[in-house]
Design an enzyme around this catalytic site. Sequence first.
Site, PDB file in Angstrom:
ATOM      1  N   HIS A 130       0.869  -1.182   0.000  1.00 27.42           N
ATOM      2  CA  HIS A 130       0.000   0.000   0.000  1.00 27.42           C
ATOM      3  C   HIS A 130       0.908   1.234   0.000  1.00 27.42           C
ATOM      4  O   HIS A 130       2.032   1.183   0.505  1.00 27.42           O
ATOM      5  CB  HIS A 130      -0.847  -0.038   1.285  1.00 27.42           C
ATOM      6  N   ASP A 207       2.698  -4.904   7.666  1.00 27.86           N
ATOM      7  CA  ASP A 207       1.506  -4.069   7.551  1.00 27.86           C
ATOM      8  C   ASP A 207       0.293  -4.989   7.651  1.00 27.86           C
ATOM      9  O   ASP A 207      -0.042  -5.695   6.701  1.00 27.86           O
ATOM     10  CB  ASP A 207       1.553  -3.327   6.202  1.00 27.86           C
ATOM     11  N   GLN A 210      -5.046  -5.173   6.711  1.00 28.23           N
ATOM     12  CA  GLN A 210      -6.128  -6.039   6.221  1.00 28.23           C
ATOM     13  C   GLN A 210      -6.091  -7.413   6.874  1.00 28.23           C
ATOM     14  O   GLN A 210      -6.962  -8.247   6.597  1.00 28.23           O
ATOM     15  CB  GLN A 210      -6.019  -6.210   4.690  1.00 28.23           C
ATOM     16  N   LYS A 233     -10.742  -0.473  10.439  1.00 27.16           N
ATOM     17  CA  LYS A 233     -10.938  -1.614   9.549  1.00 27.16           C
ATOM     18  C   LYS A 233     -11.322  -2.856  10.345  1.00 27.16           C
ATOM     19  O   LYS A 233     -11.439  -3.953   9.797  1.00 27.16           O
ATOM     20  CB  LYS A 233      -9.664  -1.884   8.741  1.00 27.16           C
ATOM     21  N   CYS A 372      -4.713   2.768  -3.617  1.00 28.41           N
ATOM     22  CA  CYS A 372      -3.400   3.135  -3.052  1.00 28.41           C
ATOM     23  C   CYS A 372      -2.339   2.074  -3.330  1.00 28.41           C
ATOM     24  O   CYS A 372      -1.451   1.828  -2.501  1.00 28.41           O
ATOM     25  CB  CYS A 372      -3.478   3.424  -1.553  1.00 28.41           C
TER      26      CYS A 372
HETATM   27  N1  7TS Z   1      -2.058  -0.824   4.500  1.00 33.17           N
HETATM   28  C1  7TS Z   1      -3.036  -1.487   3.869  1.00 33.17           C
HETATM   29  C2  7TS Z   1      -2.776  -2.881   3.395  1.00 33.17           C
HETATM   30  C3  7TS Z   1      -4.282  -0.881   3.696  1.00 33.17           C
HETATM   31  O1  7TS Z   1      -5.241  -1.561   3.076  1.00 33.17           O
HETATM   32  C4  7TS Z   1      -4.477   0.440   4.157  1.00 33.17           C
HETATM   33  C5  7TS Z   1      -5.754   1.178   3.913  1.00 33.17           C
HETATM   34  C6  7TS Z   1      -3.432   1.077   4.833  1.00 33.17           C
HETATM   35  C7  7TS Z   1      -2.232   0.413   4.972  1.00 33.17           C
HETATM   36  C8  7TS Z   1      -3.579   2.429   5.416  1.00 33.17           C
HETATM   37  O2  7TS Z   1      -4.450   2.383   6.496  1.00 33.17           O
HETATM   38  P1  7TS Z   1      -4.914   3.727   7.222  1.00 33.17           P
HETATM   39  O3  7TS Z   1      -5.927   3.281   8.202  1.00 33.17           O
HETATM   40  O4  7TS Z   1      -3.711   4.313   7.838  1.00 33.17           O
HETATM   41  O5  7TS Z   1      -5.486   4.585   6.138  1.00 33.17           O
HETATM   42  N2  7TS Z   1      -6.437   0.730   2.783  1.00 33.17           N
HETATM   43  C9  7TS Z   1      -7.499   1.339   2.192  1.00 33.17           C
HETATM   44  C10 7TS Z   1      -8.138   0.783   1.100  1.00 33.17           C
HETATM   45  O6  7TS Z   1      -7.831  -0.283   0.583  1.00 33.17           O
HETATM   46  N3  7TS Z   1      -9.136   1.594   0.736  1.00 33.17           N
HETATM   47  O7  7TS Z   1      -9.149   2.653   1.565  1.00 33.17           O
HETATM   48  C11 7TS Z   1      -8.138   2.510   2.478  1.00 33.17           C
END
Ligand code: 7TS
Length: 414
Positions: A130, A207, A210, A233, A372
């Site tokens: 990501h 990371d 997910q 999430k 992303c």
């Molecule tokens: N890493 C992964 C694998 C993600 O899917 C996301 C967010 C992040 C990092 C960042 O997370 P945050 O909470 O700091 O924003 N992914 C997504 C997505 O797939 N659609 O919107 C956000």
Amino acid sequence: MSTQDVEPLNVEQIREDFPILQREFDGNQVVYLDNAATTQTPEPVVDTICNYYRQTNANVHRGIHHLSQEASIAYEEAHDRLAEFVGASGEREEMVFTKGTTEALNLVAYAWGLNELSEGDEVVLTEMEHHSSLVTWQQIARKVGAEVRYVRVDDDGTLDVDHARELISEDTEMVSAVHVSNTLGAVNPVGELADLAHDHDALIFVDGAQAVPTRPVDVEDIDADFYAFSGHKMLGPTGVGGLYGKKHLLEEMEPFNYGGEMILRVTKEDATWNDLPWKFEAGTPLIAQGVALSAAADYLEDLGMDRVQAHEEEMAEYAYDRLTEFEDVTVYGPPGDDRSGLVSFTIDGVHAHDLASILNDHAVAIRAGHHCTQPLHEKLGVAATARASFYVYNTREEVDALIHAIDDARQIFA
Ligand code: 7TS
């Protein structure tokens, strides 16, 4: 684990905790399939937030009055709760609350990377990172003159572990890998990557944005040095997430942000740092959010993370099977029976954004874009994909509604 081995979730009962799922748009009940972006919040978590503000709200750590003491205890125990949830035996000392995965990555990239990386060093990522990982390491590496290298993604949408074995070398200082890809649904062998990193005296950052919401995670079993996730999430509120770090590493690291709460003693010339994890939580922290995140972990644990995983996998496999019935649909990533709970796909001749817009006319909420993961999309040869992602409250009937809406879009563009 076989998905047949566990008792299925009682989805009907779970849905009662999510009144938002009853919302209708133009007479259609919402079908929420954008869970990889953010999940909905169940009543017990909403109640925890409300009760916190109604009954407990105060600043933490510095108060000696009752409310501050109660808030401090709830906030501190939330760290223990999340540490336990991801299998960290060091409890609160190994669990820093951050704004989310992105901030956790920035914390380690700045506090560790800027100080420990130098010219000639290598940071090994995967092609399915990501942007929160990819851009952060790219920019930090640039500042210190280190090189970023990428482990290949195979044509079948899985990580080429042999390539990882080739890339990770004595020059590698950090391996940063996504546990579950938010675009491919691939589940990476992060334990194996951790062993490879450690064999070369490198560290590994996983990371788990997910992964933590969708499967049982044990950071010690993986032997991750750092492991990050986002509360929003996993049924929690926005604005809070966790960074697990091995205690000795967090102890050795410089702070990320400076200010109140993270100090022990300050003179006009210098300062010393507070105990873990507070050293990394400068300023008034995410108190209500952290307490609510702990309630989200309770909710998930009550469901059983093995059952959550089985449900996710069942939804993904069913969606994969239905989508691949269409000749003009391409689904990206590993086969249906070997992926986490999401499917990214394209339809010949239909732009993903147009598709999402037509699906929205049916009140089916999906995501369209590069999610992303732009370099990964470049590799896949598409600018954008449509993505349906599932969670504990989704049903087969909702997948059918997705398929029905897709069929409608295909007719419109035929
Ligand atoms: N890493 C992964 C694998 C993600 O899917 C996301 C967010 C992040 C990092 C960042 O997370 P945050 O909470 O700091 O924003 N992914 C997504 C997505 O797939 N659609 O919107 C956000």
